[in-house]
Design a protein around this motif. Structure first.
Motif, PDB file in Angstrom:
ATOM      1  N   ASN A   2       0.802  -1.214   0.000  1.00 10.18           N
ATOM      2  CA  ASN A   2       0.000   0.000   0.000  1.00 10.18           C
ATOM      3  C   ASN A   2       0.839   1.270   0.000  1.00 10.18           C
ATOM      4  O   ASN A   2       0.482   2.248  -0.646  1.00 10.18           O
ATOM      5  CB  ASN A   2      -0.917   0.024   1.219  1.00 10.18           C
ATOM      6  N   LYS A   3       1.933   1.263   0.753  1.00 11.94           N
ATOM      7  CA  LYS A   3       2.732   2.469   0.899  1.00 11.94           C
ATOM      8  C   LYS A   3       4.151   2.078   1.291  1.00 11.94           C
ATOM      9  O   LYS A   3       4.348   1.155   2.079  1.00 11.94           O
ATOM     10  CB  LYS A   3       2.111   3.357   1.980  1.00 11.94           C
ATOM     11  N   GLN A  14       3.900  -0.674   4.165  1.00 11.06           N
ATOM     12  CA  GLN A  14       2.582  -1.018   4.676  1.00 11.06           C
ATOM     13  C   GLN A  14       1.905  -1.906   3.650  1.00 11.06           C
ATOM     14  O   GLN A  14       1.867  -1.572   2.462  1.00 11.06           O
ATOM     15  CB  GLN A  14       1.777   0.244   4.950  1.00 11.06           C
ATOM     16  N   VAL A  15       1.405  -3.055   4.104  1.00  5.49           N
ATOM     17  CA  VAL A  15       0.808  -4.046   3.217  1.00  5.49           C
ATOM     18  C   VAL A  15      -0.549  -4.492   3.749  1.00  5.49           C
ATOM     19  O   VAL A  15      -0.831  -4.375   4.945  1.00  5.49           O
ATOM     20  CB  VAL A  15       1.716  -5.280   3.036  1.00  5.49           C
ATOM     21  N   THR A  16      -1.375  -5.000   2.849  1.00  6.20           N
ATOM     22  CA  THR A  16      -2.640  -5.618   3.225  1.00  6.20           C
ATOM     23  C   THR A  16      -2.567  -7.096   2.867  1.00  6.20           C
ATOM     24  O   THR A  16      -2.301  -7.450   1.720  1.00  6.20           O
ATOM     25  CB  THR A  16      -3.824  -4.963   2.487  1.00  6.20           C
ATOM     26  N   HIS A  39      -3.870  -5.737   8.076  1.00  6.00           N
ATOM     27  CA  HIS A  39      -2.895  -4.730   7.643  1.00  6.00           C
ATOM     28  C   HIS A  39      -1.644  -4.847   8.507  1.00  6.00           C
ATOM     29  O   HIS A  39      -1.738  -5.023   9.719  1.00  6.00           O
ATOM     30  CB  HIS A  39      -3.512  -3.336   7.745  1.00  6.00           C
TER      31      HIS A  39
END
Length: 75
Positions: A2-3, A14-16, A39
């Motif tokens: 994600n970021k 940052q991952v999901t 998350h």
């Protein structure tokens, strides 16, 4: 993913995580699938040889942890 943020020799990602479980039909009343999203924040640190090492893994969900969730930890 994600970021991503890079600061000096540290990268934070940052991952999901998306998990889907599929059930065999044994009794016939099982749901076809169930699943969840979680998350996480991963921290990588550059090593003297130039490679990156995962040094921390933490949940970044805002909800209270489930009783079966692992505690945040340093690797």
């Amino acid at each position: 993913m994600n970021k991503t943020r890079i600061r000096g020799g540290t990268t934070t990602v940052q991952v999901t995580e998306t998990t889907t479980l599929t059930y065999d039909k044994i009794r016939g009343d099982e749901p076809a699938t169930t699943g969840f999203k979680a998350h996480h924040r991963l921290t990588f640190t550059v090593q003297p040889d130039g490679t990156w090492k995962l040094t921390a893994l933490r949940s970044s969900d805002r909800a209270p942890r489930r009783s079966t969730s692992p505690s945040p930890r340093r690797l």
